[in-house]
Design a protein around this motif. Sequence first.
Motif, PDB file in Angstrom:
ATOM      1  N   ILE A 173      -1.921  10.721  -7.572  1.00  0.00           N
ATOM      2  CA  ILE A 173      -1.099   9.803  -7.485  1.00  0.00           C
ATOM      3  C   ILE A 173      -1.377   8.377  -7.846  1.00  0.00           C
ATOM      4  O   ILE A 173      -2.258   7.658  -7.340  1.00  0.00           O
ATOM      5  N   GLU A 174      -0.492   7.932  -8.545  1.00  0.00           N
ATOM      6  CA  GLU A 174      -0.556   6.487  -9.071  1.00  0.00           C
ATOM      7  C   GLU A 174       0.014   5.543  -8.353  1.00  0.00           C
ATOM      8  O   GLU A 174       1.356   5.732  -8.150  1.00  0.00           O
ATOM      9  N   GLY A 175      -0.447   4.347  -7.808  1.00  0.00           N
ATOM     10  CA  GLY A 175       0.232   3.351  -7.150  1.00  0.00           C
ATOM     11  C   GLY A 175       0.452   2.188  -7.972  1.00  0.00           C
ATOM     12  O   GLY A 175      -0.663   1.468  -8.565  1.00  0.00           O
ATOM     13  N   ASP A 176       1.696   1.423  -8.148  1.00  0.00           N
ATOM     14  CA  ASP A 176       1.375   0.337  -8.898  1.00  0.00           C
ATOM     15  C   ASP A 176       2.910  -0.569  -8.501  1.00  0.00           C
ATOM     16  O   ASP A 176       3.757   0.013  -7.673  1.00  0.00           O
ATOM     17  N   GLU A 177       2.672  -1.902  -8.611  1.00  0.00           N
ATOM     18  CA  GLU A 177       3.910  -2.641  -8.372  1.00  0.00           C
ATOM     19  C   GLU A 177       4.624  -3.396  -9.598  1.00  0.00           C
ATOM     20  O   GLU A 177       4.064  -3.698 -10.675  1.00  0.00           O
ATOM     21  N   LEU A 178       6.070  -3.163  -9.691  1.00  0.00           N
ATOM     22  CA  LEU A 178       6.892  -3.673 -10.585  1.00  0.00           C
ATOM     23  C   LEU A 178       7.658  -4.937 -10.250  1.00  0.00           C
ATOM     24  O   LEU A 178       7.698  -4.880  -8.928  1.00  0.00           O
TER      25      LEU A 178
ATOM     26  N   PHE B 203       4.115  -2.571   1.701  1.00  0.00           N
ATOM     27  CA  PHE B 203       3.062  -1.638   1.418  1.00  0.00           C
ATOM     28  C   PHE B 203       2.888  -0.578   2.668  1.00  0.00           C
ATOM     29  O   PHE B 203       2.587   0.639   2.451  1.00  0.00           O
ATOM     30  N   GLU B 204       3.170  -0.883   3.611  1.00  0.00           N
ATOM     31  CA  GLU B 204       3.121  -0.216   4.768  1.00  0.00           C
ATOM     32  C   GLU B 204       4.238   0.986   4.656  1.00  0.00           C
ATOM     33  O   GLU B 204       3.974   2.036   4.976  1.00  0.00           O
ATOM     34  N   LYS B 205       5.233   0.564   4.323  1.00  0.00           N
ATOM     35  CA  LYS B 205       6.430   1.669   3.991  1.00  0.00           C
ATOM     36  C   LYS B 205       6.129   2.726   3.044  1.00  0.00           C
ATOM     37  O   LYS B 205       6.308   3.733   3.049  1.00  0.00           O
ATOM     38  N   ALA B 206       5.445   2.056   1.960  1.00  0.00           N
ATOM     39  CA  ALA B 206       4.866   3.139   1.012  1.00  0.00           C
ATOM     40  C   ALA B 206       3.948   3.963   1.332  1.00  0.00           C
ATOM     41  O   ALA B 206       3.927   5.193   1.187  1.00  0.00           O
ATOM     42  N   LEU B 207       2.895   3.460   2.052  1.00  0.00           N
ATOM     43  CA  LEU B 207       1.811   4.387   2.818  1.00  0.00           C
ATOM     44  C   LEU B 207       2.080   5.197   3.701  1.00  0.00           C
ATOM     45  O   LEU B 207       1.585   6.231   3.963  1.00  0.00           O
ATOM     46  N   THR B 208       3.246   4.703   4.310  1.00  0.00           N
ATOM     47  CA  THR B 208       3.821   5.790   5.373  1.00  0.00           C
ATOM     48  C   THR B 208       4.163   6.786   4.785  1.00  0.00           C
ATOM     49  O   THR B 208       4.021   8.115   5.094  1.00  0.00           O
ATOM     50  N   CYS B 209       4.878   6.719   3.670  1.00  0.00           N
ATOM     51  CA  CYS B 209       5.436   7.780   2.777  1.00  0.00           C
ATOM     52  C   CYS B 209       4.280   8.769   2.310  1.00  0.00           C
ATOM     53  O   CYS B 209       4.172   9.807   2.567  1.00  0.00           O
ATOM     54  N   LEU B 210       3.214   7.957   1.894  1.00  0.00           N
ATOM     55  CA  LEU B 210       1.933   8.550   1.263  1.00  0.00           C
ATOM     56  C   LEU B 210       1.357   9.538   2.206  1.00  0.00           C
ATOM     57  O   LEU B 210       0.959  10.766   1.925  1.00  0.00           O
ATOM     58  N   ALA B 211       1.145   9.025   3.517  1.00  0.00           N
ATOM     59  CA  ALA B 211       0.670   9.591   4.666  1.00  0.00           C
ATOM     60  C   ALA B 211       1.282  10.882   4.820  1.00  0.00           C
ATOM     61  O   ALA B 211       0.525  11.970   5.296  1.00  0.00           O
ATOM     62  N   GLN B 212       2.742  10.973   4.778  1.00  0.00           N
ATOM     63  CA  GLN B 212       3.526  12.451   4.758  1.00  0.00           C
ATOM     64  C   GLN B 212       3.119  13.319   3.813  1.00  0.00           C
ATOM     65  O   GLN B 212       2.984  14.373   4.124  1.00  0.00           O
ATOM     66  N   VAL B 213       2.983  12.817   2.672  1.00  0.00           N
ATOM     67  CA  VAL B 213       2.651  13.515   1.368  1.00  0.00           C
ATOM     68  C   VAL B 213       1.443  14.212   1.534  1.00  0.00           C
ATOM     69  O   VAL B 213       1.133  15.375   1.306  1.00  0.00           O
ATOM     70  N   ILE B 214       0.514  13.348   2.172  1.00  0.00           N
ATOM     71  CA  ILE B 214      -1.080  13.965   2.441  1.00  0.00           C
ATOM     72  C   ILE B 214      -1.005  14.951   3.449  1.00  0.00           C
ATOM     73  O   ILE B 214      -1.737  15.923   3.263  1.00  0.00           O
ATOM     74  N   GLU B 215      -0.273  14.852   4.215  1.00  0.00           N
ATOM     75  CA  GLU B 215      -0.005  15.981   5.274  1.00  0.00           C
ATOM     76  C   GLU B 215       0.248  17.452   4.665  1.00  0.00           C
ATOM     77  O   GLU B 215      -0.002  18.355   5.031  1.00  0.00           O
TER      78      GLU B 215
END
Length: 335
Positions: free
Chosen positions: A115-120, A161-173
Amino acid sequence: MNLFSRICPCCNTKEIHIHTHYKTQAHGPRTIYHCANCGIYFSETVETPLAGLKTPVSRIITILKARTDGMGLNATARTFSVSKKSVIDWEKRLGELKPTLMLYTMLHEFIHQDIEGDELYTKVAKNVAPSVSEGWTIVLMEQASGFLWELHCGRRNQQLFEKALTCLAQVIEKTGSLNLLTDGERRYSNLLFEICHDLILSGRPGRPKRRLRKGVRVRLKNKGSQKRPGRKRQKYQAPIPEHPETQHDVTEQTIHANHVEAFNASIRRRNAAFRRKTNTYAKSRKDLQRTLDVYWLVHNFVRVHFTTKMVPAVHLGILSVGISWPQLLTIRYAV
Ligand SMILES: [Zn+2]
């Protein structure tokens, strides 16, 4: 969870049967169902984006397609002789499917993801300094399929960033092994470490060591400043301690691939609010997020991806075929 099954909106039973058909002025025949369990009658469009709409579906689709192909709100209103209010209403209805489709996606399991992370960045409302602008959009994209896990805008602060990484944590699960590849922004790795770590119990006295969750690796693409005499400059870094039992490696190829870059070009073409040097930008953060939600749905579930020639959700393995526009509008809200 079946996205297209018809169940009773009251008691959720599948034991429903067709009661009558009726003709609408603009939509052709529609079906009224009857629930044997609780006795209610309901239309096939109940709790879908089409509920209560009188405009022909084909017209709504044509207009929403134009919007997701980069036409600005004003231009759309002029070209199709439609009120901006209607377009905004249809986009809101569609965007409200996002939690449902996210829920559906999260019911699946994945073997491996890069997964790539970036900001637009784009302007919102008026031209202000980037530090106070609400036009920052975090993108978390799976490399192989082009599936967008995250597409949220706001000020470039901790919360975003917290919002995005909370989503990512769910994906990791839901994923066996996962690599997160980001630019120099360290908040990705620091926050991920906070949300998603294991404690290593070594049996020795003292506090157990914290390590990133097993199976997860993070790589930062470094931009300079790492030069030390006599030492070859590292091209990337592992910024946080990883779990000793994490088995997979991160290949050079994975790190250097830059899929979000191509995505950036695409969103600048296809979302009018991201077009550079024009005044078609969004009026508020909420307006921008509305268009991003629609973009998220269409990109992930409807449109064939320009490099893989597949719909990202199909490539990811969660659907056997992409969702068509008419199907999309008849999915029932589950959340
Ligand atoms: Zn019922």
